[in-house]
Design an enzyme around this catalytic site. Sequence first.
Site, PDB file in Angstrom:
ATOM      1  N   MET A  30       0.467   2.138   0.476  1.00 43.26           N
ATOM      2  CA  MET A  30       1.207   2.772  -0.758  1.00 43.26           C
ATOM      3  C   MET A  30       1.158   4.325  -0.831  1.00 43.26           C
ATOM      4  SD  MET A  30       1.119  -0.485  -3.240  1.00 43.26           S
ATOM      5  CE  MET A  30      -0.485  -0.240  -3.579  1.00 43.26           C
ATOM      6  N   HIS A  37      -6.461   4.507   6.267  1.00 47.77           N
ATOM      7  CA  HIS A  37      -4.744   4.056   6.641  1.00 47.77           C
ATOM      8  C   HIS A  37      -4.936   4.926   8.126  1.00 47.77           C
ATOM      9  CE1 HIS A  37      -4.199   4.096   2.063  1.00 47.77           C
ATOM     10  NE2 HIS A  37      -3.473   2.640   2.802  1.00 47.77           N
ATOM     11  N   GLN A  61       4.371  -5.570  -7.393  1.00 45.24           N
ATOM     12  CA  GLN A  61       3.041  -6.289  -6.893  1.00 45.24           C
ATOM     13  C   GLN A  61       1.800  -5.929  -7.624  1.00 45.24           C
ATOM     14  OE1 GLN A  61       3.087  -4.259  -2.887  1.00 45.24           O
ATOM     15  NE2 GLN A  61       0.850  -4.116  -3.795  1.00 45.24           N
ATOM     16  N   GLY A 147      -4.444  -4.041   6.861  1.00 41.62           N
ATOM     17  CA  GLY A 147      -6.169  -3.975   7.070  1.00 41.62           C
ATOM     18  C   GLY A 147      -6.690  -5.260   6.849  1.00 41.62           C
ATOM     19  N   ASP A 150      -7.853  -6.722   3.004  1.00 40.91           N
ATOM     20  CA  ASP A 150      -7.416  -7.013   2.245  1.00 40.91           C
ATOM     21  C   ASP A 150      -6.917  -8.135   2.804  1.00 40.91           C
ATOM     22  OD1 ASP A 150      -5.765  -4.963  -0.490  1.00 40.91           O
ATOM     23  OD2 ASP A 150      -5.924  -4.443   1.740  1.00 40.91           O
ATOM     24  N   SER A 185     -10.988   3.155   0.298  1.00 41.86           N
ATOM     25  CA  SER A 185      -9.697   2.191  -0.555  1.00 41.86           C
ATOM     26  C   SER A 185      -8.966   3.500  -1.163  1.00 41.86           C
ATOM     27  CB  SER A 185     -10.076   1.219  -1.761  1.00 41.86           C
ATOM     28  OG  SER A 185      -9.000   0.825  -2.856  1.00 41.86           O
ATOM     29  N   SER A 186      -7.644   3.674  -1.851  1.00 42.35           N
ATOM     30  CA  SER A 186      -7.400   4.655  -2.639  1.00 42.35           C
ATOM     31  C   SER A 186      -8.023   4.787  -3.968  1.00 42.35           C
ATOM     32  CB  SER A 186      -5.485   4.501  -2.499  1.00 42.35           C
ATOM     33  OG  SER A 186      -4.994   4.306  -1.166  1.00 42.35           O
TER      34      SER A 186
HETATM   35  O1  PAF Z   1      -1.914  -3.162   1.387  1.00 39.37           O
HETATM   36  C1  PAF Z   1      -0.739  -1.930   1.072  1.00 39.37           C
HETATM   37  O2  PAF Z   1      -0.982  -1.087   0.789  1.00 39.37           O
HETATM   38  C2  PAF Z   1       0.261  -3.274  -0.034  1.00 39.37           C
HETATM   39  O3  PAF Z   1       0.219  -3.921  -0.630  1.00 39.37           O
HETATM   40  C3  PAF Z   1       1.880  -3.073   0.943  1.00 39.37           C
HETATM   41  C4  PAF Z   1       1.215  -4.235   2.572  1.00 39.37           C
HETATM   42  C5  PAF Z   1       2.070  -1.354   1.429  1.00 39.37           C
HETATM   43  C6  PAF Z   1       2.422  -3.434   0.429  1.00 39.37           C
HETATM   44  O4  PAF Z   1       3.483  -2.826  -0.412  1.00 39.37           O
END
Ligand code: PAF
Length: 290
Positions: A30, A37, A61, A147, A150, A185-186
């Site tokens: 995202m 990332h 989401q 990752g 999560d 984390s962002s």
């Molecule tokens: O982990 C994330 O950043 C998001 O949940 C993902 C997997 C890109 C789906 O939008």
Amino acid sequence: MEIIESPEQMQDRSEALRLARHTISLVPTMGYLHEGHLELMRVGKKHSDKLIISIFVNPSQFSPNEDLDQYPRDTAGDLEKAREVGVDVVFLPSAQEMYPEGFQTNVQVKGITEQLCGISRPGHFEGVTTVVAKLFNITKPHMAVFGQKDFQQLTVISQMVMDLNMDIQIVGVPTVRDPDGLATSSRNKFLNEEERISALSLKKSLDLAVEMFRGSERDAGVIQKAIESLILSHPHTEIDYVTLCNPVTLKDIETITDEALLALAVRVGATRLIDNCVLRCDSDKIISKS
Ligand code: PAF
């Protein structure tokens, strides 16, 4: 590095890559890319010859009371980082293109989405599985990298891939931490100086659990209580959950016989953070991963 905004163009590009016998890895993100990332991208790059990342803040989401509008964005910075890691294609769609008028399909994994974050974030995983299924169909990867921070998301996506016979290998990458132990984390960007210190209570909790486990504590309730009081001894913290559960079914456990996932979700100020580790008893050895 190519940047592609249209799903149709992305599908054509991926098809061409496949016809040329390239192997494709996808790292869905995202955006607001951080070291965690970048590590996913390095793993993707190592295991395939073409690396695609997607950058899309997926509205479906987030529930209405969540931080969709505040979610941090920095496309220029993201593209620069992606270039440095050697990403081949960035898929950067708009919400309009991902969810055009008339869109009416949802992908839902049951069971394991009803625990942990599924309780406090109803509908969240449906949004994740729907967008990830779309991203898979658009980018046609052989492998996709996620990752382990999560953990539940990784479990849910693996279940979806298995249940729907998607021909994609799912790879989980260990959590990347800042030098002080905070999982990258962002959302860490929202923590002020005091909150960041309190946020370290999550990693301290995992360390405490490992220490108790090594000391032969097997009662999940005892470990849970110790962690809750450690977290709440830090200012600005509010516990969403501290759960010891089966790492496969995500069902709560009372006594750790073999292995347990310790999963935490804690609000620090206005920022909700998650972290986890697996406590595992392999014969005499005790292994913990976080
Ligand atoms: O982990 C994330 O950043 C998001 O949940 C993902 C997997 C890109 C789906 O939008």
